[in-house]
Design a protein around this motif. Structure first.
Motif, PDB file in Angstrom:
ATOM      1  N   HIS A   1       0.846  -1.197   0.000  1.00 47.34           N
ATOM      2  CA  HIS A   1       0.000   0.000   0.000  1.00 47.34           C
ATOM      3  C   HIS A   1       0.877   1.241   0.000  1.00 47.34           C
ATOM      4  CE1 HIS A   1      -3.494  -2.541   0.654  1.00 47.34           C
ATOM      5  NE2 HIS A   1      -4.265  -1.485   0.511  1.00 47.34           N
TER       6      HIS A   1
ATOM      7  N   THR B   1      -3.237  -3.032   5.541  1.00 50.68           N
ATOM      8  CA  THR B   1      -4.230  -1.958   5.450  1.00 50.68           C
ATOM      9  C   THR B   1      -5.626  -2.500   5.139  1.00 50.68           C
ATOM     10  OG1 THR B   1      -2.612  -0.287   4.808  1.00 50.68           O
ATOM     11  CG2 THR B   1      -4.880   0.086   4.081  1.00 50.68           C
ATOM     12  N   ASP B   2      -5.721  -3.418   4.180  1.00 50.21           N
ATOM     13  CA  ASP B   2      -7.035  -3.948   3.780  1.00 50.21           C
ATOM     14  C   ASP B   2      -7.669  -4.825   4.857  1.00 50.21           C
ATOM     15  OD1 ASP B   2      -6.743  -2.652   1.392  1.00 50.21           O
ATOM     16  OD2 ASP B   2      -6.457  -4.455   0.176  1.00 50.21           O
TER      17      ASP B   2
ATOM     18  N   SER C   1      -3.387  -9.354  -6.655  1.00 49.50           N
ATOM     19  CA  SER C   1      -3.431  -7.917  -6.887  1.00 49.50           C
ATOM     20  C   SER C   1      -3.298  -7.645  -8.381  1.00 49.50           C
ATOM     21  CB  SER C   1      -2.277  -7.261  -6.122  1.00 49.50           C
ATOM     22  OG  SER C   1      -2.222  -5.881  -6.362  1.00 49.50           O
TER      23      SER C   1
ATOM     24  N   GLY D   1      -4.459  -2.482  -7.751  1.00 51.89           N
ATOM     25  CA  GLY D   1      -3.739  -2.731  -6.498  1.00 51.89           C
ATOM     26  C   GLY D   1      -2.238  -2.655  -6.634  1.00 51.89           C
TER      27      GLY D   1
ATOM     28  N   HIS E   1     -10.942  -5.387  -0.381  1.00 48.84           N
ATOM     29  CA  HIS E   1      -9.876  -5.642  -1.366  1.00 48.84           C
ATOM     30  C   HIS E   1     -10.621  -5.902  -2.670  1.00 48.84           C
ATOM     31  CE1 HIS E   1      -6.142  -7.042  -3.130  1.00 48.84           C
ATOM     32  NE2 HIS E   1      -6.641  -8.238  -3.355  1.00 48.84           N
TER      33      HIS E   1
ATOM     34  N   HIS F   1      -6.337   3.208  -4.241  1.00 46.20           N
ATOM     35  CA  HIS F   1      -5.450   2.228  -3.618  1.00 46.20           C
ATOM     36  C   HIS F   1      -4.274   2.980  -3.011  1.00 46.20           C
ATOM     37  CE1 HIS F   1      -3.412  -1.530  -2.799  1.00 46.20           C
ATOM     38  NE2 HIS F   1      -2.316  -0.915  -3.173  1.00 46.20           N
ATOM     39  N   ALA F   2      -4.159   2.886  -1.690  1.00 48.29           N
ATOM     40  CA  ALA F   2      -3.106   3.606  -0.957  1.00 48.29           C
ATOM     41  C   ALA F   2      -3.216   5.103  -1.201  1.00 48.29           C
ATOM     42  CB  ALA F   2      -1.718   3.092  -1.344  1.00 48.29           C
TER      43      ALA F   2
ATOM     44  N   GLU G   1      -7.985   5.461   1.665  1.00 45.82           N
ATOM     45  CA  GLU G   1      -7.316   4.479   2.533  1.00 45.82           C
ATOM     46  C   GLU G   1      -6.335   5.146   3.499  1.00 45.82           C
ATOM     47  OE1 GLU G   1      -7.455   0.160   0.550  1.00 45.82           O
ATOM     48  OE2 GLU G   1      -5.741   1.349  -0.104  1.00 45.82           O
TER      49      GLU G   1
END
Ligand SMILES: [Zn+2]
Length: 268
Positions: free
Chosen positions: A48, A56-57, A86, A91, A132, A185-186, A190
């Protein structure tokens, strides 16, 4: 020196939730018998960016369930910590160190076993909270497979954390840097959530803005390197705040409670 008595470090009563992993089996049995819904958070172990942890997820869906538990009695099953492979444009892909994924057939089998175990435990109202993107179709498949052999159980699948919210409402909540869920994503959502949930796990000064060099709207395997973000961040993260994360966490927990109250009414 006094010798500790066996009861000195023992609580008077068993922990009764919401985290199943801290409960005894009789306490879990009683919760299931009482008709409480159980939430299964499903995440991943995935890069991430340079500022967020691999889990994180996993942190986010469990935090949503814990916040929802403030508003309605429920049990939270141990988080499924490995997810589907991913994909580069959602991702970052499989090439980053630390990304550990399951092939789809393994993931479906794992989820099928866990969901069947929850039914065997006595839960008939099972909610899967996914965080996710790539897990989505496999969660549905696993629940559908278990449903065919356990007709009394009902499954609620939460894939979108805030269903029904418009882009304008999401921008009002998170700010103009929110780029939409496909590139989240990241990035802003998040990172903001992690600043609210576990700020000690966010590396200071490392949240940056980045993206894949090229996104033509289709995918190629093997993935050309220009489709992979070099940092692992897929959009803007630099203006993330804990306050925005709190707002999103509250909204997602509210959506979970609304979905639970709709599909699993408390009077049933
Ligand atoms: Zn994520």
């Amino acid at each position: 020196m006094s010798v500790p008595r066996p009861t000195d470090s023992v609580a008077d009563t068993a922990y009764v939730g919401p985290l199943m992993e801290k409960m005894t089996w009789p306490a879990v049995r009683d919760a299931a018998t009482a008709g409480l819904p159980v939430i299964l958070p499903v995440g991943s172990t995935e890069q991430h960016g340079p500022h967020l942890p691999l889990k994180t997820d996993c942190e986010i869906p469990r935090a949503i369930a814990e916040r929802a538990a403030r508003h309605r009695p429920l049990i939270i099953a141990p988080t499924v910590g490995f997810g589907a492979k991913s994909r580069p444009l959602s991702g970052g892909g499989e090439t980053f160190p630390g990304t550990l994924s399951l092939r789809a057939t393994t993931l479906i089998a794992v989820l099928e076993d866990i969901l069947a175990g929850l039914v065997r435990t006595g839960f008939q109202r099972i909610c899967v909270q996914n965080w996710h993107y790539e897990n989505g179709p496999y969660l549905w498949e696993a629940a559908d497979l278990v449903s065919t052999t356990h007709e009394d159980a009902r499954f609620l699948i939460l894939d979108d954390p805030v269903p029904g919210l418009t882009d304008a409402e999401l921008h009002a909540m998170l700010g103009p840097d929110f780029g939409g869920w496909p590139v989240e994503h990241a990035a802003l959502a998040e990172t903001s959530l992690m600043l609210a949930i576990a700020p000690e796990l966010v590396v200071p000064g490392m949240a940056l803005d980045d993206r894949a060099g090229h996104n033509p709207g289709w995918e190629v395997i093997p993935t050309p390197t220009d489709r992979i973000s070099s940092s692992g961040v897929l959009w803007r993260a630099s203006r993330s705040t804990a306050e925005a994360g709190e707002r999103l966490l509250d909204a997602a927990a509210g959506c979970m409670v609304r979905a639970l109250n709709t599909e699993f009414p408390r009077s049933e």
